[in-house]
Write a protein that holds these residues in place. Structure first.
Motif, PDB file in Angstrom:
ATOM      1  N   LEU A 116       0.860  -1.194   0.000  1.00 21.15           N
ATOM      2  CA  LEU A 116       0.000   0.000   0.000  1.00 21.15           C
ATOM      3  C   LEU A 116       0.891   1.238   0.000  1.00 21.15           C
ATOM      4  O   LEU A 116       1.101   1.865   1.045  1.00 21.15           O
ATOM      5  N   PRO A 117       1.440   1.604  -1.147  1.00 24.91           N
ATOM      6  CA  PRO A 117       2.430   2.686  -1.174  1.00 24.91           C
ATOM      7  C   PRO A 117       1.863   4.067  -0.887  1.00 24.91           C
ATOM      8  O   PRO A 117       2.570   4.950  -0.420  1.00 24.91           O
ATOM      9  N   ARG A 118       0.589   4.295  -1.177  1.00 27.69           N
ATOM     10  CA  ARG A 118       0.000   5.627  -1.016  1.00 27.69           C
ATOM     11  C   ARG A 118      -0.840   5.674   0.258  1.00 27.69           C
ATOM     12  O   ARG A 118      -1.922   5.092   0.336  1.00 27.69           O
ATOM     13  N   PHE A 119      -0.310   6.377   1.257  1.00 23.94           N
ATOM     14  CA  PHE A 119      -1.019   6.494   2.533  1.00 23.94           C
ATOM     15  C   PHE A 119      -2.194   7.461   2.400  1.00 23.94           C
ATOM     16  O   PHE A 119      -2.073   8.534   1.804  1.00 23.94           O
ATOM     17  N   GLN A 120      -3.325   7.066   2.958  1.00 24.31           N
ATOM     18  CA  GLN A 120      -4.520   7.894   2.940  1.00 24.31           C
ATOM     19  C   GLN A 120      -5.138   7.889   4.333  1.00 24.31           C
ATOM     20  O   GLN A 120      -5.261   6.831   4.960  1.00 24.31           O
ATOM     21  N   LEU A 121      -5.507   9.047   4.794  1.00 24.49           N
ATOM     22  CA  LEU A 121      -6.070   9.178   6.135  1.00 24.49           C
ATOM     23  C   LEU A 121      -7.586   9.046   6.060  1.00 24.49           C
ATOM     24  O   LEU A 121      -8.332  10.018   6.190  1.00 24.49           O
ATOM     25  N   ASN A 122      -8.054   7.807   5.829  1.00 21.38           N
ATOM     26  CA  ASN A 122      -9.488   7.557   5.788  1.00 21.38           C
ATOM     27  C   ASN A 122      -9.760   6.129   6.237  1.00 21.38           C
ATOM     28  O   ASN A 122      -8.850   5.295   6.353  1.00 21.38           O
ATOM     29  N   ARG A 123     -11.025   5.856   6.487  1.00 27.32           N
ATOM     30  CA  ARG A 123     -11.424   4.562   7.027  1.00 27.32           C
ATOM     31  C   ARG A 123     -11.193   3.423   6.032  1.00 27.32           C
ATOM     32  O   ARG A 123     -10.815   2.321   6.414  1.00 27.32           O
ATOM     33  N   GLU A 124     -11.391   3.695   4.743  1.00 28.71           N
ATOM     34  CA  GLU A 124     -11.210   2.661   3.728  1.00 28.71           C
ATOM     35  C   GLU A 124      -9.764   2.185   3.673  1.00 28.71           C
ATOM     36  O   GLU A 124      -9.498   0.981   3.564  1.00 28.71           O
ATOM     37  N   PHE A 125      -8.817   3.137   3.758  1.00 28.65           N
ATOM     38  CA  PHE A 125      -7.405   2.756   3.709  1.00 28.65           C
ATOM     39  C   PHE A 125      -7.030   1.898   4.918  1.00 28.65           C
ATOM     40  O   PHE A 125      -6.348   0.871   4.770  1.00 28.65           O
ATOM     41  N   PHE A 126      -7.457   2.293   6.110  1.00 31.80           N
ATOM     42  CA  PHE A 126      -7.125   1.517   7.298  1.00 31.80           C
ATOM     43  C   PHE A 126      -7.804   0.146   7.269  1.00 31.80           C
ATOM     44  O   PHE A 126      -7.263  -0.836   7.794  1.00 31.80           O
ATOM     45  N   GLY A 127      -8.983   0.073   6.645  1.00 28.84           N
ATOM     46  CA  GLY A 127      -9.618  -1.225   6.486  1.00 28.84           C
ATOM     47  C   GLY A 127      -8.820  -2.138   5.579  1.00 28.84           C
ATOM     48  O   GLY A 127      -8.645  -3.331   5.866  1.00 28.84           O
ATOM     49  N   ARG A 128      -8.312  -1.594   4.466  1.00 26.61           N
ATOM     50  CA  ARG A 128      -7.473  -2.390   3.567  1.00 26.61           C
ATOM     51  C   ARG A 128      -6.147  -2.738   4.219  1.00 26.61           C
ATOM     52  O   ARG A 128      -5.592  -3.827   3.991  1.00 26.61           O
ATOM     53  N   MET A 129      -5.628  -1.844   5.049  1.00 29.05           N
ATOM     54  CA  MET A 129      -4.364  -2.116   5.733  1.00 29.05           C
ATOM     55  C   MET A 129      -4.498  -3.296   6.696  1.00 29.05           C
ATOM     56  O   MET A 129      -3.597  -4.144   6.792  1.00 29.05           O
ATOM     57  N   LEU A 130      -5.622  -3.379   7.407  1.00 27.16           N
ATOM     58  CA  LEU A 130      -5.824  -4.482   8.344  1.00 27.16           C
ATOM     59  C   LEU A 130      -6.012  -5.822   7.647  1.00 27.16           C
ATOM     60  O   LEU A 130      -5.900  -6.871   8.283  1.00 27.16           O
ATOM     61  N   LEU A 131      -6.305  -5.800   6.355  1.00 28.63           N
ATOM     62  CA  LEU A 131      -6.436  -7.038   5.604  1.00 28.63           C
ATOM     63  C   LEU A 131      -5.086  -7.596   5.167  1.00 28.63           C
ATOM     64  O   LEU A 131      -5.005  -8.761   4.766  1.00 28.63           O
ATOM     65  N   GLU A 132      -4.036  -6.789   5.235  1.00 25.42           N
ATOM     66  CA  GLU A 132      -2.720  -7.216   4.791  1.00 25.42           C
ATOM     67  C   GLU A 132      -2.020  -8.002   5.891  1.00 25.42           C
ATOM     68  O   GLU A 132      -2.002  -7.592   7.054  1.00 25.42           O
ATOM     69  N   ASP A 133      -1.410  -9.110   5.512  1.00 24.32           N
ATOM     70  CA  ASP A 133      -0.707  -9.943   6.485  1.00 24.32           C
ATOM     71  C   ASP A 133       0.485  -9.224   7.095  1.00 24.32           C
ATOM     72  O   ASP A 133       0.848  -9.478   8.246  1.00 24.32           O
ATOM     73  N   SER A 134       1.111  -8.336   6.340  1.00 25.84           N
ATOM     74  CA  SER A 134       2.240  -7.574   6.883  1.00 25.84           C
ATOM     75  C   SER A 134       1.806  -6.710   8.063  1.00 25.84           C
ATOM     76  O   SER A 134       2.543  -6.563   9.041  1.00 25.84           O
ATOM     77  N   CYS A 135       0.606  -6.147   7.994  1.00 23.92           N
ATOM     78  CA  CYS A 135       0.084  -5.356   9.105  1.00 23.92           C
ATOM     79  C   CYS A 135      -0.130  -6.227  10.337  1.00 23.92           C
ATOM     80  O   CYS A 135       0.089  -5.784  11.475  1.00 23.92           O
ATOM     81  N   HIS A 136      -0.543  -7.466  10.135  1.00 27.89           N
ATOM     82  CA  HIS A 136      -0.754  -8.378  11.256  1.00 27.89           C
ATOM     83  C   HIS A 136       0.537  -8.572  12.038  1.00 27.89           C
ATOM     84  O   HIS A 136       0.529  -8.601  13.280  1.00 27.89           O
ATOM     85  N   TYR A 137       1.656  -8.701  11.323  1.00 28.81           N
ATOM     86  CA  TYR A 137       2.915  -8.981  12.009  1.00 28.81           C
ATOM     87  C   TYR A 137       3.570  -7.725  12.564  1.00 28.81           C
ATOM     88  O   TYR A 137       4.468  -7.823  13.408  1.00 28.81           O
ATOM     89  N   ILE A 138       3.162  -6.561  12.111  1.00 27.96           N
ATOM     90  CA  ILE A 138       3.539  -5.340  12.824  1.00 27.96           C
ATOM     91  C   ILE A 138       2.878  -5.343  14.202  1.00 27.96           C
ATOM     92  O   ILE A 138       3.512  -5.055  15.227  1.00 27.96           O
TER      93      ILE A 138
END
Length: 289
Positions: free
Chosen positions: A112-134
């Motif tokens: 997810l190279p383009r950071f966006q300060l909205n609910r949709e972006f954070f929802g997509r971020m939580l779906l990524e396995d890399s976010c889980h291991y952070i």
């Protein structure tokens, strides 16, 4: 079987669920930067130290990920084998988790190279396995050292590092370091079993945390936050192994409870335990292949 996120779009390893996208992207990038058919032909025929250096220069992020994973493996080994004393062992535990978190953050930035300060972006971020291991690294970085916690960190870092190491060996020469190639191939052959072991290890950590609460080695809040991590792993779109292990454990438990020699109280405990875990299980999304 669905492709695992941690092993996709990183370094190339062979076989099954661990086939990675970076191997293809690296080769396509190498071809695209040559400027034409003649350049592509000359690049494909180049081998040796210079070819390795050119690849490292052209793929700095992938090389940084490789180095960070090698450092993670070293820190995990130094924690498991305390050859430098207790103080260094404790710092090695924290360094391994810090490096794992930084590696996962870099992988998340690639996803997810383009950071966006909205609910949709954070929802997509939580779906990524890399976010889980952070989240995983943040959970245990200041907790009491637990060897089981480093098992997924060590194995994932080792698998990724081996994949990129084999890519560099191929660039250096098809016959270079055959002993190391055989070790990497052996590890690649057993990837499915390693992924299953990692998923089982992540499940076992949960009851271990509950036990550690009663002996004063764990915060009361940690199991609740870890449940959130485990639910994210269960509903992962790219990694099916957590769901697979829960399903297999359920099948084994149900088969045992149906046996005639199973005590009544144990049969009732198994049935109620399965029903309780079904209520805690999060909804799953279709897996990505």
């Amino acid at each position: 079987m669905p492709i695992i996120e941690e092993m996709t779009e990183d370094e190339p390893t062979g076989g099954g669920a661990s086939s990675e996208g970076t191997s293809g992207s690296d080769r396509s990038n190498d071809t695209s930067t040559t400027g034409g058919p003649s350049g592509s032909s000359s690049t494909s025929q180049r081998h040796g130290t210079q070819a390795v250096c050119d690849h490292i220069t052209a793929h700095k992020i992938d090389t940084a990920l490789w180095l960070s994973r090698m450092f993670t493996v070293m820190c995990c080994i130094f924690f498991i084998i305390p050859i430098f004393g207790p103080s260094f062992t404790s710092s090695a535990y924290q360094r391994a988790l810090i490096c794992n978190g930084l590696t996962s953050a870099l992988r998340l930035h690639q996803r997810l190279p383009r950071f966006q300060l909205n609910r949709e972006f954070f929802g997509r971020m939580l779906l990524e396995d890399s976010c889980h291991y952070i989240l995983y690294s943040l959970l245990f970085i200041n907790s009491y050292p637990i060897t089981l916690v480093l098992t997924p960190v060590l194995l994932y870092a080792l698998l990724h590092a081996c994949g990129y190491t084999k890519l560099l060996l191929n660039l250096h020469g098809e016959t270079s370091l055959q002993f190391l190639r055989r070790l990497i191939d052996k590890l690649t052959t057993n990837q499915q079993q390693l992924f299953r072991f990692i998923a089982l290890n992540e499940i076992i950590i949960m009851p271990c945390l509950i036990v550690m609460i009663f002996i004063g080695k764990c915060s009361l809040l940690l199991p609740f936050v870890y449940y959130r991590f485990l639910s994210l792993r269960y509903s992962s779109r790219r990694n099916p192994y957590c769901r697979v292990m829960f399903y297999e454990m359920r099948v084994v438990s149900e088969n045992y409870s149906r046996q005639a020699n199973c005590p009544g109280f144990l049969r009732s405990f198994i049935t109620r335990g399965i029903a309780f875990l079904e209520k805690l299980a999060p909804p799953t999304q279709p897996s990505q292949s």
